[in-house]
Design a protein around this motif. Structure first.
Motif, PDB file in Angstrom:
ATOM      1  N   ASP A  26      12.009 -30.869  26.681  1.00  8.62           N
ATOM      2  CA  ASP A  26      12.252 -30.641  28.107  1.00  8.62           C
ATOM      3  C   ASP A  26      11.139 -29.725  28.651  1.00  8.62           C
ATOM      4  OD1 ASP A  26      13.109 -29.984  30.595  1.00  8.62           O
ATOM      5  OD2 ASP A  26      15.030 -29.094  29.961  1.00  8.62           O
ATOM      6  N   PRO A  27      10.374 -30.206  29.653  1.00 12.26           N
ATOM      7  CA  PRO A  27       9.294 -29.358  30.185  1.00 12.26           C
ATOM      8  C   PRO A  27       9.783 -27.987  30.652  1.00 12.26           C
ATOM      9  CG  PRO A  27       9.145 -31.579  31.089  1.00 12.26           C
ATOM     10  CD  PRO A  27      10.418 -31.528  30.288  1.00 12.26           C
ATOM     11  N   ALA A  28      11.044 -27.914  31.115  1.00  8.41           N
ATOM     12  CA  ALA A  28      11.551 -26.623  31.585  1.00  8.41           C
ATOM     13  C   ALA A  28      11.550 -25.609  30.444  1.00  8.41           C
ATOM     14  CB  ALA A  28      12.957 -26.791  32.147  1.00  8.41           C
ATOM     15  N   ASP A  29      11.631 -26.112  29.230  1.00 11.34           N
ATOM     16  CA  ASP A  29      11.653 -25.236  28.067  1.00 11.34           C
ATOM     17  C   ASP A  29      10.271 -25.170  27.386  1.00 11.34           C
ATOM     18  OD1 ASP A  29      12.707 -23.701  25.994  1.00 11.34           O
ATOM     19  OD2 ASP A  29      13.150 -25.486  24.781  1.00 11.34           O
ATOM     20  N   ALA A  30       9.612 -26.317  27.308  1.00  6.32           N
ATOM     21  CA  ALA A  30       8.390 -26.395  26.488  1.00  6.32           C
ATOM     22  C   ALA A  30       7.114 -26.078  27.269  1.00  6.32           C
ATOM     23  CB  ALA A  30       8.289 -27.779  25.860  1.00  6.32           C
ATOM     24  N   VAL A  31       7.196 -26.080  28.594  1.00  5.89           N
ATOM     25  CA  VAL A  31       5.984 -25.761  29.365  1.00  5.89           C
ATOM     26  C   VAL A  31       6.160 -24.372  29.978  1.00  5.89           C
ATOM     27  CG1 VAL A  31       4.432 -26.477  31.205  1.00  5.89           C
ATOM     28  CG2 VAL A  31       5.633 -28.206  29.853  1.00  5.89           C
ATOM     29  N   LYS A  32       5.295 -23.475  29.568  1.00  4.45           N
ATOM     30  CA  LYS A  32       5.428 -22.081  29.996  1.00  4.45           C
ATOM     31  C   LYS A  32       4.357 -21.822  31.063  1.00  4.45           C
ATOM     32  CE  LYS A  32       5.522 -17.650  27.498  1.00  4.45           C
ATOM     33  NZ  LYS A  32       5.380 -17.084  26.147  1.00  4.45           N
ATOM     34  N   VAL A  33       4.792 -21.626  32.286  1.00  4.26           N
ATOM     35  CA  VAL A  33       3.841 -21.451  33.382  1.00  4.26           C
ATOM     36  C   VAL A  33       3.717 -19.971  33.719  1.00  4.26           C
ATOM     37  CG1 VAL A  33       3.286 -22.058  35.767  1.00  4.26           C
ATOM     38  CG2 VAL A  33       4.420 -23.735  34.289  1.00  4.26           C
ATOM     39  N   VAL A  34       2.504 -19.459  33.596  1.00  4.86           N
ATOM     40  CA  VAL A  34       2.274 -18.040  33.884  1.00  4.86           C
ATOM     41  C   VAL A  34       1.965 -17.894  35.382  1.00  4.86           C
ATOM     42  CG1 VAL A  34       0.824 -16.035  33.351  1.00  4.86           C
ATOM     43  CG2 VAL A  34       1.355 -17.710  31.564  1.00  4.86           C
ATOM     44  N   PRO A  35       2.786 -17.147  36.108  1.00  5.18           N
ATOM     45  CA  PRO A  35       2.548 -17.048  37.548  1.00  5.18           C
ATOM     46  C   PRO A  35       1.363 -16.151  37.896  1.00  5.18           C
ATOM     47  CG  PRO A  35       4.485 -15.768  36.939  1.00  5.18           C
ATOM     48  CD  PRO A  35       3.971 -16.405  35.675  1.00  5.18           C
ATOM     49  N   SER A  36       0.628 -16.551  38.921  1.00  2.97           N
ATOM     50  CA  SER A  36      -0.438 -15.689  39.448  1.00  2.97           C
ATOM     51  C   SER A  36       0.222 -14.496  40.145  1.00  2.97           C
ATOM     52  CB  SER A  36      -1.253 -16.502  40.456  1.00  2.97           C
ATOM     53  OG  SER A  36      -1.946 -15.653  41.331  1.00  2.97           O
ATOM     54  N   ARG A  37      -0.450 -13.344  40.110  1.00  6.92           N
ATOM     55  CA  ARG A  37       0.147 -12.165  40.776  1.00  6.92           C
ATOM     56  C   ARG A  37       0.036 -12.261  42.290  1.00  6.92           C
ATOM     57  NH1 ARG A  37      -2.183  -7.033  37.273  1.00  6.92           N
ATOM     58  NH2 ARG A  37      -1.955  -7.985  35.232  1.00  6.92           N
ATOM     59  N   ASP A  38      -1.028 -12.938  42.771  1.00  3.11           N
ATOM     60  CA  ASP A  38      -1.279 -12.924  44.219  1.00  3.11           C
ATOM     61  C   ASP A  38      -1.462 -14.312  44.836  1.00  3.11           C
ATOM     62  OD1 ASP A  38      -3.626 -13.681  43.107  1.00  3.11           O
ATOM     63  OD2 ASP A  38      -4.832 -12.016  43.865  1.00  3.11           O
ATOM     64  N   GLY A  39      -1.245 -15.351  44.046  1.00  2.31           N
ATOM     65  CA  GLY A  39      -1.410 -16.717  44.570  1.00  2.31           C
ATOM     66  C   GLY A  39      -2.868 -17.142  44.714  1.00  2.31           C
ATOM     67  N   LYS A  40      -3.790 -16.286  44.284  1.00  2.00           N
ATOM     68  CA  LYS A  40      -5.214 -16.624  44.418  1.00  2.00           C
ATOM     69  C   LYS A  40      -5.987 -16.485  43.107  1.00  2.00           C
ATOM     70  CE  LYS A  40      -5.426 -15.251  49.219  1.00  2.00           C
ATOM     71  NZ  LYS A  40      -5.815 -14.254  50.194  1.00  2.00           N
ATOM     72  N   THR A  41      -5.612 -15.491  42.336  1.00  2.00           N
ATOM     73  CA  THR A  41      -6.381 -15.207  41.123  1.00  2.00           C
ATOM     74  C   THR A  41      -5.473 -15.295  39.892  1.00  2.00           C
ATOM     75  OG1 THR A  41      -5.905 -12.856  41.336  1.00  2.00           O
ATOM     76  CG2 THR A  41      -7.943 -13.633  42.333  1.00  2.00           C
ATOM     77  N   LEU A  42      -6.103 -15.322  38.735  1.00  2.00           N
ATOM     78  CA  LEU A  42      -5.354 -15.246  37.484  1.00  2.00           C
ATOM     79  C   LEU A  42      -5.781 -13.968  36.776  1.00  2.00           C
ATOM     80  CD1 LEU A  42      -5.738 -18.939  36.225  1.00  2.00           C
ATOM     81  CD2 LEU A  42      -3.799 -17.929  37.438  1.00  2.00           C
ATOM     82  N   HIS A  43      -4.858 -13.338  36.136  1.00  2.00           N
ATOM     83  CA  HIS A  43      -5.194 -12.167  35.322  1.00  2.00           C
ATOM     84  C   HIS A  43      -5.193 -12.612  33.869  1.00  2.00           C
ATOM     85  CE1 HIS A  43      -4.542  -9.995  39.009  1.00  2.00           C
ATOM     86  NE2 HIS A  43      -5.064  -8.923  38.441  1.00  2.00           N
ATOM     87  N   GLU A  44      -6.362 -12.561  33.258  1.00  2.00           N
ATOM     88  CA  GLU A  44      -6.479 -13.058  31.882  1.00  2.00           C
ATOM     89  C   GLU A  44      -5.503 -12.325  30.963  1.00  2.00           C
ATOM     90  OE1 GLU A  44      -8.959 -12.648  33.929  1.00  2.00           O
ATOM     91  OE2 GLU A  44      -9.926 -14.606  33.953  1.00  2.00           O
ATOM     92  N   GLU A  45      -5.264 -11.016  31.243  1.00  2.00           N
ATOM     93  CA  GLU A  45      -4.350 -10.279  30.354  1.00  2.00           C
ATOM     94  C   GLU A  45      -2.913 -10.826  30.436  1.00  2.00           C
ATOM     95  OE1 GLU A  45      -6.293  -9.118  32.736  1.00  2.00           O
ATOM     96  OE2 GLU A  45      -5.423  -7.436  33.826  1.00  2.00           O
ATOM     97  N   ASP A  46      -2.527 -11.351  31.611  1.00  2.00           N
ATOM     98  CA  ASP A  46      -1.189 -11.959  31.725  1.00  2.00           C
ATOM     99  C   ASP A  46      -1.095 -13.215  30.865  1.00  2.00           C
ATOM    100  OD1 ASP A  46      -0.783 -10.008  33.584  1.00  2.00           O
ATOM    101  OD2 ASP A  46      -0.693 -11.340  35.329  1.00  2.00           O
ATOM    102  N   LEU A  47      -2.189 -13.984  30.891  1.00  2.00           N
ATOM    103  CA  LEU A  47      -2.202 -15.231  30.118  1.00  2.00           C
ATOM    104  C   LEU A  47      -2.194 -14.929  28.626  1.00  2.00           C
ATOM    105  CD1 LEU A  47      -4.763 -16.831  32.507  1.00  2.00           C
ATOM    106  CD2 LEU A  47      -2.574 -17.894  31.979  1.00  2.00           C
ATOM    107  N   ILE A  48      -2.949 -13.907  28.243  1.00  2.00           N
ATOM    108  CA  ILE A  48      -3.022 -13.554  26.815  1.00  2.00           C
ATOM    109  C   ILE A  48      -1.668 -13.008  26.341  1.00  2.00           C
ATOM    110  CG2 ILE A  48      -4.138 -11.991  25.147  1.00  2.00           C
ATOM    111  CD1 ILE A  48      -6.741 -12.417  26.863  1.00  2.00           C
ATOM    112  N   GLU A  49      -1.052 -12.221  27.195  1.00  2.00           N
ATOM    113  CA  GLU A  49       0.275 -11.684  26.842  1.00  2.00           C
ATOM    114  C   GLU A  49       1.297 -12.809  26.638  1.00  2.00           C
ATOM    115  OE1 GLU A  49       1.399  -8.299  29.365  1.00  2.00           O
ATOM    116  OE2 GLU A  49       3.465  -9.002  29.047  1.00  2.00           O
TER     117      GLU A  49
END
Ligand SMILES: Cc1ncc(COP(=O)(O)O)c(C=O)c1O
Length: 427
Positions: free
Chosen positions: A148-171
């Motif tokens: 089930d994608p709801a379980d198997a796909v983990k989506v990391v949210p952007s903090r501001d809708g514009k950028t990604l924080h690499e540390e969030d993705l690594i965590e």
């Protein structure tokens, strides 16, 4: 990098005079002789691409079936020739690159190769700002495995809708994660991901790492020898000027050649035995193994002319001019457009910015329509972003200057007010 810009047409023209890439513009067909700022959606047709397309058409006329094997034409190995021309744009080996199908299918091909979930490790990591087709492809692959994608796909949210924080993705790279797929440059905000940081962290944790280069290839050089990710996919119809819907790109790190493709087809067979037509597939030992069916030669041919231009110009020069143009545009926005309620939602640092500026305004839909009526071809992204890509090959400093003058005129005359604020079906 500190740059000194000035207002005024004379300054823009002086910049054009010094531009080492200025000779390329006349090799492109510019629609309606306007200002084309949409090369991040559909790059323009060059005379070089036209020439190689027409040559392929002529070869088909002249050789018929022998087009595949004729010593001069030899389109049987055309994808390998194009891959060798394309690989330097991403710092990869020619053997690690191939061109086939479209970007979405290439994601499916990569996942069919690399996604082997187990009860302990089954999650795929994504961000929430990537182009949606990547998520659709991932969700459907997960479902093919009965998950089930709801379980198997983990989506990391952007903090501001514009950028990604690499540390969030690594965590978020926990032990249940087996694969991560991220964009290199975000299609809305132009944010450039620190790909090496992500790939290093993924490798340390035994996670397969892939990138979608659709908004970076041909605009931002990559050093895949250093990044050392596992796979990448990209469109060739944006900054690579390969033509609408041009066949897409696929990178497979050579350390995975032994795996062979998850989705096989006869064009991925060893070339020396392909026409033995054995019932047992013998995968080629390079990215060409990820080919499936017969290559669409007429969709590939324009890419050859376009890649010749990249070889002639050098991707580093293309990047340097692109960064200058976007910096100049941001300077003019600061100087002349802020008073009209404009801002930009893209990063300002060179090492964090892709090839476009994300101009923001609360009336962006109507302003975008007004721009189109004045010969500027921008691109709108709901709800408030006008994407402006000053592509180094065919946009001049004078074009950027004139674009800003047109925007000022649209605001001063309130011309945008005559347009409706409906989105339409194609932005
Ligand atoms: C990041 C990204 N990936 C994939 C696609 C679509 O690729 P394709 O239509 O070749 O499957 C796009 C289209 O704009 C895109 O921006």
């Amino acid at each position: 990098m500190v740059r000194q810009f000035e207002d005024g047409l004379a300054f823009a023209r002086a910049m054009d005079e010094q531009d080492p890439l200025r000779r390329f513009k006349e090799r492109f067909y510019i629609p309606q002789d306007g200002i084309y700022m949409d090369g991040n959606s559909c790059g323009l047709c060059s005379r070089d691409a036209e020439e190689t397309l027409l040559r392929a058409l002529d070869d088909w006329k002249t050789y018929g079936i022998d087009v595949w094997s004729h010593p001069e034409a030899n389109y049987f190995l055309y994808q390998d020739r194009l891959a060798s021309l394309m690989a330097p744009l991403i710092g990869a080996k020619g053997s690690e690159v191939t061109i086939c199908t479209n970007t979405t299918i290439n994601i499916h091909k990569a996942l069919a190769t690399f996604y082997h979930p187990t009860p302990e490790r089954f999650r795929i990591l994504l961000d929430d700002l990537n182009f949606p087709t990547d998520k659709y492809a991932v969700d459907s692959q997960v479902k093919l495995h009965g998950l089930d994608p709801a379980d198997a796909v983990k989506v990391v949210p952007s903090r501001d809708g514009k950028t990604l924080h690499e540390e969030d993705l690594i965590e978020a790279m926990t032990e249940d994660v087996c694969l991560i797929l991220l964009p290199a440059v975000l299609y809305r905000s132009s944010y450039l991901v620190d790909m090496k940081k992500i790939a290093d962290a993924a490798r340390d944790r035994g996670i397969i790492c892939g990138f979608d280069l659709s908004h970076s290839i041909g605009s931002v050089p990559h050093d895949f020898a250093a990044i050392d990710c596992d796979f990448a996919v990209w469109c060739n119809y944006k900054y690579l000027n390969g033509g609408p819907g041009a066949i897409a790109g696929l990178y497979i790190n050579e350390k995975h050649f032994d795996r062979g493709p998850g989705l096989a087809g006869w064009q991925g067979n060893r070339k020396d035995t392909q026409f033995d037509l054995n019932m047992n597939f013998e995968p080629a030992h390079y990215a060409g193994a990820w080919q499936t069916g017969t290559q669409p030669i007429l969709s590939m041919a324009p890419i050859e002319g376009s890649l010749r231009m990249f070889a002639e110009a050098g991707i580093e020069q293309v990047r340097a001019k692109s960064l200058n143009l976007t910096a100049y545009l941001m300077y003019l926005i600061d100087e002349k457009l802020k008073t009209w309620g404009f801002s930009y939602g893209n990063p300002t640092q060179d090492d964090r910015r892709g090839g476009h500026v994300a101009l923001e305004h609360e009336d962006a839909i109507r302003i975008n329509k007004a721009l189109k009526d004045r010969g500027v071809i921008p691109d709108f992204r709901y709800p408030n972003v006008i994407r402006l890509a000053p592509v180094a090959f065919y946009v001049s400093y004078e074009d950027v200057y004139r674009l800003v003058e047109i925007l000022i005129d649209i605001m001063e005359s309130r011309a945008y007010e005559q347009y409706d604020g409906h989105r339409g079906t194609v932005a």
